[in-house]
Write a protein that holds these residues in place. Sequence first.
Motif, PDB file in Angstrom:
ATOM      1  N   SER A 236       0.784  -1.358   0.066  1.00  0.00           N
ATOM      2  CA  SER A 236       0.025  -0.101   0.216  1.00  0.00           C
ATOM      3  C   SER A 236       0.633   1.358   0.022  1.00  0.00           C
ATOM      4  N   GLY A 237       0.177   2.429  -0.078  1.00  0.00           N
ATOM      5  CA  GLY A 237       1.085   3.640  -0.086  1.00  0.00           C
ATOM      6  C   GLY A 237       2.071   3.922   0.802  1.00  0.00           C
ATOM      7  N   THR A 238       1.800   3.502   2.127  1.00  0.00           N
ATOM      8  CA  THR A 238       2.536   3.525   3.403  1.00  0.00           C
ATOM      9  C   THR A 238       4.157   2.802   2.997  1.00  0.00           C
TER      10      THR A 238
ATOM     11  N   PHE B  57      -1.245  12.086   7.857  1.00  0.00           N
ATOM     12  CA  PHE B  57      -0.284  11.595   7.006  1.00  0.00           C
ATOM     13  C   PHE B  57       1.068  12.251   7.436  1.00  0.00           C
TER      14      PHE B  57
ATOM     15  N   ARG C 237       2.331  10.410  10.139  1.00  0.00           N
ATOM     16  CA  ARG C 237       3.056   9.136   9.631  1.00  0.00           C
ATOM     17  C   ARG C 237       4.585   9.318   9.358  1.00  0.00           C
TER      18      ARG C 237
ATOM     19  N   GLN D 121       3.521  16.425   2.548  1.00  0.00           N
ATOM     20  CA  GLN D 121       1.995  15.856   1.919  1.00  0.00           C
ATOM     21  C   GLN D 121       1.896  16.706   0.946  1.00  0.00           C
TER      22      GLN D 121
ATOM     23  N   SER E  12      -1.103  16.547  -0.745  1.00  0.00           N
ATOM     24  CA  SER E  12      -2.312  16.757  -0.324  1.00  0.00           C
ATOM     25  C   SER E  12      -2.759  15.893   0.817  1.00  0.00           C
TER      26      SER E  12
ATOM     27  N   THR F 225      -4.618  14.026   3.200  1.00  0.00           N
ATOM     28  CA  THR F 225      -6.151  13.558   2.739  1.00  0.00           C
ATOM     29  C   THR F 225      -7.030  13.722   4.086  1.00  0.00           C
TER      30      THR F 225
ATOM     31  N   ILE G  60       0.096  11.035  -2.653  1.00  0.00           N
ATOM     32  CA  ILE G  60      -0.661   9.645  -2.722  1.00  0.00           C
ATOM     33  C   ILE G  60      -2.419  10.238  -3.136  1.00  0.00           C
TER      34      ILE G  60
ATOM     35  N   GLN H 214      -4.545   3.043  -5.214  1.00  0.00           N
ATOM     36  CA  GLN H 214      -5.989   3.095  -4.907  1.00  0.00           C
ATOM     37  C   GLN H 214      -6.644   4.505  -4.586  1.00  0.00           C
ATOM     38  N   LYS H 215      -6.140   5.431  -5.324  1.00  0.00           N
ATOM     39  CA  LYS H 215      -6.515   6.752  -5.079  1.00  0.00           C
ATOM     40  C   LYS H 215      -6.738   7.217  -6.560  1.00  0.00           C
TER      41      LYS H 215
HETATM   42  C1  LIG Z   1      -4.107   6.980   1.406  1.00  0.00           C
HETATM   43  C2  LIG Z   1      -2.883   7.907   1.821  1.00  0.00           C
HETATM   44  C3  LIG Z   1      -1.624   7.244   2.220  1.00  0.00           C
HETATM   45  C4  LIG Z   1      -1.199   5.569   2.282  1.00  0.00           C
HETATM   46  O1  LIG Z   1      -2.201   4.925   3.082  1.00  0.00           O
HETATM   47  P1  LIG Z   1      -2.229   3.294   2.685  1.00  0.00           P
HETATM   48  O2  LIG Z   1      -3.403   2.950   3.277  1.00  0.00           O
HETATM   49  O3  LIG Z   1      -0.767   2.862   3.079  1.00  0.00           O
HETATM   50  O4  LIG Z   1      -2.269   3.146   1.105  1.00  0.00           O
HETATM   51  C5  LIG Z   1      -0.686   7.954   2.494  1.00  0.00           C
HETATM   52  N1  LIG Z   1      -0.825   9.325   2.409  1.00  0.00           N
HETATM   53  C6  LIG Z   1      -1.990  10.111   2.016  1.00  0.00           C
HETATM   54  C7  LIG Z   1      -1.835  11.536   2.032  1.00  0.00           C
HETATM   55  C8  LIG Z   1      -2.969   9.316   1.695  1.00  0.00           C
HETATM   56  O5  LIG Z   1      -4.096   9.800   1.175  1.00  0.00           O
END
Ligand SMILES: *Cc1c(COP(=O)(O)O)cnc(C)c1O
Length: 380
Positions: free
Chosen positions: A61-63, A88, A91, A135, A137, A139, A167, A190-191
């Motif tokens: 996934s993105g992470t 995020f 994160r 970021q 964006s 989210t 992402i 997935q975005k």
């Molecule tokens: C969705 C998203 C992520 C990644 O999340 P995963 O659940 O690991 O795919 C990271 N950063 C942003 C800004 C996001 O919108």
Amino acid sequence: MKKDYLLAPGPTPVPPYALNEMAKPMIHHRSPMYRQLFEEIREGLKAIFKTTNDVLVLTCSGTGGMEAAVSNFFARGDKVLVVRAGKFGERWAELGRVYGLEVINIDVEWGRSVNPDLIAQALRKGPDIRGVFIQASETSTGARHDAEAIGRLVKDYPQTLLIVDAITALGVFDLATDDWGLDIVVTGSQKALMLPPGLAFVSVSPKAWRAAERSDLPKFYFDLKKEKKSQIKNENAFTPAVSLLIGLQAVLRQLKEDGLEAVFARHDLLARATRAAMLALGLELYTQDLPSNAVTAVKVPEGIDGQALTKQLREKYGITIAGGQDRAKGKIFRLAHLGYADVFDVIIAVSAVEMCLHDLGYKLEFGRGVKAAQEVLSLG
Ligand SMILES: *Cc1c(COP(=O)(O)O)cnc(C)c1O
């Protein structure tokens, strides 16, 4: 019967043409057929990222892409700057901490965009800062940070990398990796790329590859140097998510046919219509400075239970939107309009919010939000 609508900022709906492609028989990942597929994908990704650098494909996934951006380009004890303006951003800070970096946080009120001057000041005070994490964006709050302005600042520091979580930005609004000096850009499948979850993409500048030489942090699955060696030969270090890549080929072809500028214009239109609708209903936007065109974050009005709103939308009307996370839990709701989203997705979201708010006792006139959206969306 209840029809389901997915209007959350990831995962986003997958277009039927991509679903069909992904249902095709499996192909082997070390075959000429696969190499041809991967070569086309690599080129397509460069166009989306607006870069001539390699864009590496990871199965996660993105992470996972974010983790690779930390573990491959820094050394233990490196000083890094993290913009923490939402979930995020936090994160990035956590990843830095886990890998033993010295994290300096720039804390920004949720819903606001970072003032680039704060980054300029921090860099002047700490020219030994090795990385700036943002970021494009955020989210969780619907805010966009000015990656272009921040890129201009970081460019002047030869030892400092700019790492951008894009992402929910790439494929939504303009992000010029090379022109803006973004060293590492991360996105996920997935975005805006309209695919199921499971792929991350990471572009790496020559400046970042030079920094990778001094990295002493542990890495195995996300060893980007190893991946690059394979991927420039249209292979992968490990078995990739072949079906997702077949879907990605279809999506990249569609994006190319549409043209990136038209894709950005569509997202801008949907975002403006959604904002106008919320304001017409007497609601307040959560995002203060620069709203991201990926998602509209709205304050839950006084006296209304925010968690009941998202729950009822899902259970009574079949509509999945996102609520707030952590400190914004119950206080905001978020309507996504990215990826495979069009005019009538906005109309559905707005009319459902009207109906559900009415159910929960909020005073409104039916159709006010829809009308405001239609006035923006009308093709005239
Ligand atoms: C969705 C998203 C992520 C990644 O999340 P995963 O659940 O690991 O795919 C990271 N950063 C942003 C800004 C996001 O919108």
